[in-house]
Design an enzyme around this catalytic site. Structure first.
Site, PDB file in Angstrom:
ATOM      1  N   SER A 134      89.211  77.016  71.414  1.00  0.00           N
ATOM      2  CA  SER A 134      89.374  75.741  70.753  1.00  0.00           C
ATOM      3  C   SER A 134      87.992  74.922  71.589  1.00  0.00           C
ATOM      4  O   SER A 134      87.329  75.095  72.375  1.00  0.00           O
ATOM      5  CB  SER A 134      90.389  75.013  71.448  1.00  0.00           C
ATOM      6  N   TYR A 147      97.501  72.477  76.686  1.00  0.00           N
ATOM      7  CA  TYR A 147      96.862  72.845  75.569  1.00  0.00           C
ATOM      8  C   TYR A 147      95.351  72.952  76.162  1.00  0.00           C
ATOM      9  O   TYR A 147      94.567  74.307  76.043  1.00  0.00           O
ATOM     10  CB  TYR A 147      96.770  72.182  74.410  1.00  0.00           C
TER      11      TYR A 147
HETATM   12  P1  NAP Z   1      99.141  77.472  63.090  1.00  0.00           P
HETATM   13  O1  NAP Z   1      99.142  77.285  61.674  1.00  0.00           O
HETATM   14  O2  NAP Z   1     100.375  76.639  63.725  1.00  0.00           O
HETATM   15  O3  NAP Z   1      99.148  78.903  63.675  1.00  0.00           O
HETATM   16  C1  NAP Z   1      99.631  79.040  64.752  1.00  0.00           C
HETATM   17  C2  NAP Z   1     100.245  80.631  64.919  1.00  0.00           C
HETATM   18  O4  NAP Z   1     100.623  80.922  65.884  1.00  0.00           O
HETATM   19  C3  NAP Z   1     101.417  80.704  63.858  1.00  0.00           C
HETATM   20  O5  NAP Z   1     101.097  81.983  63.025  1.00  0.00           O
HETATM   21  C4  NAP Z   1     102.610  80.818  64.815  1.00  0.00           C
HETATM   22  O6  NAP Z   1     103.777  81.104  64.536  1.00  0.00           O
HETATM   23  C5  NAP Z   1     102.108  81.503  66.005  1.00  0.00           C
HETATM   24  N1  NAP Z   1     102.838  81.245  67.180  1.00  0.00           N
HETATM   25  C6  NAP Z   1     103.040  80.134  67.679  1.00  0.00           C
HETATM   26  N2  NAP Z   1     104.056  80.696  68.619  1.00  0.00           N
HETATM   27  C7  NAP Z   1     104.291  81.844  68.510  1.00  0.00           C
HETATM   28  C8  NAP Z   1     105.128  82.973  69.355  1.00  0.00           C
HETATM   29  N3  NAP Z   1     105.942  82.481  70.361  1.00  0.00           N
HETATM   30  N4  NAP Z   1     104.859  84.118  69.066  1.00  0.00           N
HETATM   31  C9  NAP Z   1     104.008  84.631  68.055  1.00  0.00           C
HETATM   32  N5  NAP Z   1     103.283  83.890  67.418  1.00  0.00           N
HETATM   33  C10 NAP Z   1     103.123  82.467  67.618  1.00  0.00           C
HETATM   34  O7  NAP Z   1      97.923  76.686  63.743  1.00  0.00           O
HETATM   35  P2  NAP Z   1      96.534  77.420  63.826  1.00  0.00           P
HETATM   36  O8  NAP Z   1      95.416  76.334  63.616  1.00  0.00           O
HETATM   37  O9  NAP Z   1      96.086  78.594  62.601  1.00  0.00           O
HETATM   38  O10 NAP Z   1      96.168  78.309  64.912  1.00  0.00           O
HETATM   39  C11 NAP Z   1      95.851  79.286  65.371  1.00  0.00           C
HETATM   40  C12 NAP Z   1      95.101  79.315  66.458  1.00  0.00           C
HETATM   41  O11 NAP Z   1      93.857  78.420  66.298  1.00  0.00           O
HETATM   42  C13 NAP Z   1      95.541  78.706  67.767  1.00  0.00           C
HETATM   43  O12 NAP Z   1      95.395  79.575  68.769  1.00  0.00           O
HETATM   44  C14 NAP Z   1      95.125  77.292  68.012  1.00  0.00           C
HETATM   45  O13 NAP Z   1      95.220  76.864  69.123  1.00  0.00           O
HETATM   46  C15 NAP Z   1      93.871  77.591  67.433  1.00  0.00           C
HETATM   47  N6  NAP Z   1      92.893  76.594  67.068  1.00  0.00           N
HETATM   48  C16 NAP Z   1      93.200  75.788  65.974  1.00  0.00           C
HETATM   49  C17 NAP Z   1      92.567  74.725  65.857  1.00  0.00           C
HETATM   50  C18 NAP Z   1      92.812  73.896  64.485  1.00  0.00           C
HETATM   51  O14 NAP Z   1      92.283  72.820  64.172  1.00  0.00           O
HETATM   52  N7  NAP Z   1      93.685  74.132  63.559  1.00  0.00           N
HETATM   53  C19 NAP Z   1      91.671  74.434  66.668  1.00  0.00           C
HETATM   54  C20 NAP Z   1      91.143  75.158  67.698  1.00  0.00           C
HETATM   55  C21 NAP Z   1      91.923  76.379  67.992  1.00  0.00           C
HETATM   56  P3  NAP Z   1     104.863  80.233  63.560  1.00  0.00           P
HETATM   57  O15 NAP Z   1     104.345  79.989  62.260  1.00  0.00           O
HETATM   58  O16 NAP Z   1     106.141  81.060  63.401  1.00  0.00           O
HETATM   59  O17 NAP Z   1     105.032  78.913  64.576  1.00  0.00           O
END
Ligand code: NAP
Length: 242
Positions: A134, A147
Site C-alpha cells: 500500500s 492498516y
Molecule cells: P476489496 O475489494 O475489499 O478486496 C479485499 C479482498 O480481501 C476481498 O476479496 C476480501 O474478501 C478479501 N479478504 C478480506 N478478509 C479476508 C479473509 N479473512 N480471508 C480471505 N480473504 C479476505 O479491496 P481491494 O482494494 O481489492 O484490496 C485488495 C488488496 O489491495 C488489499 O490487501 C488492500 O489492502 C490492498 N490495497 C488496496 C488499495 C485500494 O486503493 N483499493 C490501495 C492499496 C492497497 P471479501 O470480499 O469476502 O471481504
C-alpha cells in the site's frame, strides 16, 4: 519463450472474489496460468472469467488456515492480496480492530508465504511471491493505525523474505497500489471532499482501477522480472512522485 508468459504455471491468488484480487486472477489467466482463486467469499464469478481456474475456500481471519493448501497442489506463484482496513481515531481504536487487521494483512501473509516456500524448496521448484502492499507501506495515513502498521510490516517482510529466499529460487516482491476504486476505498469515495482531495494529488488525474494493478502482478510473477527481488513497486498514477 515469451518472458511475460505464465503458461504452464499455477498461481494462487488470495481474496480473488473481488477488486484487485479478481483483476490479478483474470490477468494471470490471460497470461496462461492455471489460477486457484482463493477467498472467504465464493470465487465462482472470478473462476468463470478464466480459461483454467478453480475456486478454493480460504478464510485468513485464521492466519494459519492456509497451511495445508500447498500439500495438494504444485503452486508456482503466490499472490498475497487479501486485506482489510478498519477506520477510527487512534484514541478510540480497539484491540479487536488492531488484531483483525494484523492477522489478515500481515500474519497470514507471512505464514502462507512460509508454507509456499517450504513446499517449493521440498519439490525443488522455483517460485514467485507477489504481496499487495500500500502507499501506507511508506506514508502514515490517518485513522487507520493497524492498516498502516500491517502494510509497513508487509514491506519489511517482503524485503526480509527476498533476502532469505532469492538465491534459493523463490523471488519475493510487492506492489504498492495507489488509490484504486474497490470496496477498500468505498468510505473514502463516499466523502466528496476527500475523494476530490485525493484526486487533486494524483498526477495521472484519475483514481486507479483494479486492472491497473493486475498487469504489474503478472510481470512480477513472470520470468521477465527474474532479477527483481525485495522491491516495493508503486503503481499509483504518480502519487509517490508528488
Ligand atoms: P476489496 O475489494 O475489499 O478486496 C479485499 C479482498 O480481501 C476481498 O476479496 C476480501 O474478501 C478479501 N479478504 C478480506 N478478509 C479476508 C479473509 N479473512 N480471508 C480471505 N480473504 C479476505 O479491496 P481491494 O482494494 O481489492 O484490496 C485488495 C488488496 O489491495 C488489499 O490487501 C488492500 O489492502 C490492498 N490495497 C488496496 C488499495 C485500494 O486503493 N483499493 C490501495 C492499496 C492497497 P471479501 O470480499 O469476502 O471481504
Amino acid at each position: 519463450m515469451n518472458p511475460f508468459s505464465l503458461a504452464g504455471k499455477t498461481a494462487l491468488v488470495t481474496g480473488a472474489n473481488a477488486g484487485i484480487g479478481r483483476a490479478i486472477a483474470v490477468a494471470m489467466g490471460q497470461a496462461g496460468a492455471h489460477v486457484i482463486c482463493a477467498g472467504r467469499s465464493a470465487c465462482d464469478d472470478t473462476v468463470a472469467l478464466i480459461d483454467s481456474a478453480e475456486a478454493l475456500h480460504l478464510d485468513l481471519a485464521d492466519p494459519m488456515a492456509g497451511q495445508g493448501v500447498f500439500a495438494g497442489h504444485a503452486i508456482d506463484i503466490l499472490v498475497n492480496n487479501a486485506g482489510i482496513i478498519r477506520r477510527a481515531d487512534s484514541t478510540d481504536f480497539t484491540e479487536e480492530d488492531w488484531d483483525a487487521v494484523m492477522d489478515v494483512n500481515l500474519k497470514a501473509v507471512f505464514f502462507l508465504s512460509q508454507a509456499f516456500a517450504r513446499a517449493a524448496f521440498a519439490a525443488g521448484r522455483e517460485g514467485r511471491i507477489v504481496n499487495i502492499a500500500s502507499l501506507l507501506s511508506f506514508q502514515g495515513g490517518i485513522r487507520v493505525p493497524s492498516y498502516t502498521a500491517s502494510k509497513h510490516g508487509l514491506a519489511g517482510i517482503t524485503k526480509l523474505l527476498a533476502n532469505e529466499w532469492a538465491a534459493r529460487g523463490v523471488g519475493v516482491n510487492a506492489i504498492a497500489p495507489g488509490y484504486i476504486e474497490t470496496n477498500n476505498t468505498a468510505d473514502l469515495r463516499a466523502d466528496p471532499a476527500r475523494r476530490q482531495a485525493i484526486l487533486d494529488r494524483i498526477p495521472a488525474g484519475r483514481w486507479g482501477q483494479p486492472e491497473d494493478i493486475a498487469q504489474t502482478a503478472v510481470f512480477l510473477a513472470a520470468p521477465a522480472s527474474r532479477y527483481i527481488h525485495g522491491a516495493i513497486l508503486s503503481v499509483d498514477g504518480g502519487w509517490m512522485a508528488r
